[in-house]
Design a protein around this motif. Sequence first.
Motif, PDB file in Angstrom:
ATOM      1  N   MET A 146     -29.440  70.655  52.106  1.00  0.00           N
ATOM      2  CA  MET A 146     -28.651  70.193  53.205  1.00  0.00           C
ATOM      3  C   MET A 146     -29.702  70.451  54.810  1.00  0.00           C
ATOM      4  N   SER A 147     -29.425  69.343  55.479  1.00  0.00           N
ATOM      5  CA  SER A 147     -30.203  69.312  56.710  1.00  0.00           C
ATOM      6  C   SER A 147     -29.530  70.187  57.603  1.00  0.00           C
ATOM      7  N   PRO A 148     -30.273  70.599  58.849  1.00  0.00           N
ATOM      8  CA  PRO A 148     -29.462  71.411  59.639  1.00  0.00           C
ATOM      9  C   PRO A 148     -28.251  70.779  60.502  1.00  0.00           C
ATOM     10  N   ALA A 149     -28.797  69.229  60.908  1.00  0.00           N
ATOM     11  CA  ALA A 149     -27.833  68.588  61.469  1.00  0.00           C
ATOM     12  C   ALA A 149     -26.456  68.447  60.577  1.00  0.00           C
ATOM     13  N   ALA A 150     -26.400  68.239  59.214  1.00  0.00           N
ATOM     14  CA  ALA A 150     -25.433  68.382  58.235  1.00  0.00           C
ATOM     15  C   ALA A 150     -24.544  69.598  58.506  1.00  0.00           C
ATOM     16  N   ARG A 151     -25.598  70.719  58.362  1.00  0.00           N
ATOM     17  CA  ARG A 151     -24.989  71.881  58.373  1.00  0.00           C
ATOM     18  C   ARG A 151     -24.209  72.314  59.497  1.00  0.00           C
ATOM     19  N   ALA A 152     -24.461  71.927  60.734  1.00  0.00           N
ATOM     20  CA  ALA A 152     -23.866  72.072  62.133  1.00  0.00           C
ATOM     21  C   ALA A 152     -22.780  71.393  61.967  1.00  0.00           C
ATOM     22  N   VAL A 153     -22.611  70.295  61.383  1.00  0.00           N
ATOM     23  CA  VAL A 153     -21.437  69.439  61.384  1.00  0.00           C
ATOM     24  C   VAL A 153     -20.381  69.901  60.434  1.00  0.00           C
ATOM     25  N   ASP A 156     -19.036  73.321  62.121  1.00  0.00           N
ATOM     26  CA  ASP A 156     -18.063  72.702  63.315  1.00  0.00           C
ATOM     27  C   ASP A 156     -16.711  72.641  62.538  1.00  0.00           C
ATOM     28  N   GLU A 157     -16.865  71.657  61.885  1.00  0.00           N
ATOM     29  CA  GLU A 157     -15.533  71.109  60.991  1.00  0.00           C
ATOM     30  C   GLU A 157     -14.796  72.367  60.243  1.00  0.00           C
ATOM     31  N   ALA A 158     -15.310  73.251  59.943  1.00  0.00           N
ATOM     32  CA  ALA A 158     -14.808  74.306  59.267  1.00  0.00           C
ATOM     33  C   ALA A 158     -14.141  75.381  60.279  1.00  0.00           C
ATOM     34  N   VAL A 159     -14.915  75.521  61.278  1.00  0.00           N
ATOM     35  CA  VAL A 159     -14.315  76.301  62.361  1.00  0.00           C
ATOM     36  C   VAL A 159     -13.035  75.838  62.992  1.00  0.00           C
ATOM     37  N   LEU A 160     -13.178  74.287  63.533  1.00  0.00           N
ATOM     38  CA  LEU A 160     -12.228  73.873  64.213  1.00  0.00           C
ATOM     39  C   LEU A 160     -10.926  73.705  63.090  1.00  0.00           C
ATOM     40  N   ALA A 161     -11.147  73.544  61.701  1.00  0.00           N
ATOM     41  CA  ALA A 161      -9.771  73.411  60.866  1.00  0.00           C
ATOM     42  C   ALA A 161      -9.318  74.870  60.881  1.00  0.00           C
ATOM     43  N   GLU A 162     -10.178  76.117  60.903  1.00  0.00           N
ATOM     44  CA  GLU A 162      -9.604  77.381  61.008  1.00  0.00           C
ATOM     45  C   GLU A 162      -8.479  77.458  62.472  1.00  0.00           C
ATOM     46  N   LEU A 163      -9.217  76.912  63.539  1.00  0.00           N
ATOM     47  CA  LEU A 163      -8.748  77.188  64.931  1.00  0.00           C
ATOM     48  C   LEU A 163      -7.428  76.514  65.099  1.00  0.00           C
ATOM     49  N   THR A 164      -7.303  75.515  64.601  1.00  0.00           N
ATOM     50  CA  THR A 164      -6.127  74.599  64.943  1.00  0.00           C
ATOM     51  C   THR A 164      -5.144  75.001  63.914  1.00  0.00           C
TER      52      THR A 164
END
Length: 210
Positions: A146-153, A156-164
């Motif tokens: 997994m590329s660093p960019a794909a990992r960052a995305v 972030d998607e997992a964090v936003l899912a948890e937060l919302t």
Amino acid sequence: MPYLPSVTDRIERALRGAGLDPGRAARPAFPVELAWPRPPVVLRGPGWAGLVAAVPSEQTAAASPDSPPQSPSKTPVDGSVGLSLEDASGALLAQIEALEADRARLDGRIVAAYGALRTVIGEQLDEHEQTIEMARAAKGLPTRGMSPAARAVGVDEAVLAELTTATAVPHLEAARRLRLAAAPRRYAGLRSRLAAGTVSLLHATMIAEA
């Protein structure tokens, strides 16, 4: 017919008795400042409980000119203190300013918590990815890096899912806060100002998006 002094005569006599010249008193120098007393406004009701007057009332200042100045938190506006309209507006503005600063500092702590949550979830995803890669290697399948960019995305998607899911913060607002949290070095200045209460979270996110 006896002489009856007029109102003007009585006023002139009183002025002379006080050592004043009636001619000069009748023509005052301009501008003339008329110090009309302002009636105090008393803030009553449960809605004013807890508010503090940052500006002392004129009555309090005149009653004790030699007393040391009180701290703003020592003068409650709870219906027992009569303030002029000017003093009341100044006290409430000072209260609002203090509350806004407190909220900014609290928002700074929230952004820091966003960053900590992002770090933890990122480690969880890394462990999950390593488990999958080990399972694929055990079966003789090629690994999928997994590329660093794909990992960052993905993080972030997992964090936003948890937060919302856990909070009532809208997805777009959570994403703006996460942008500040995900780059602590880039936005170190904004985050330090948030921690000091000198900039609002809304302003900080707008600057980060500019």
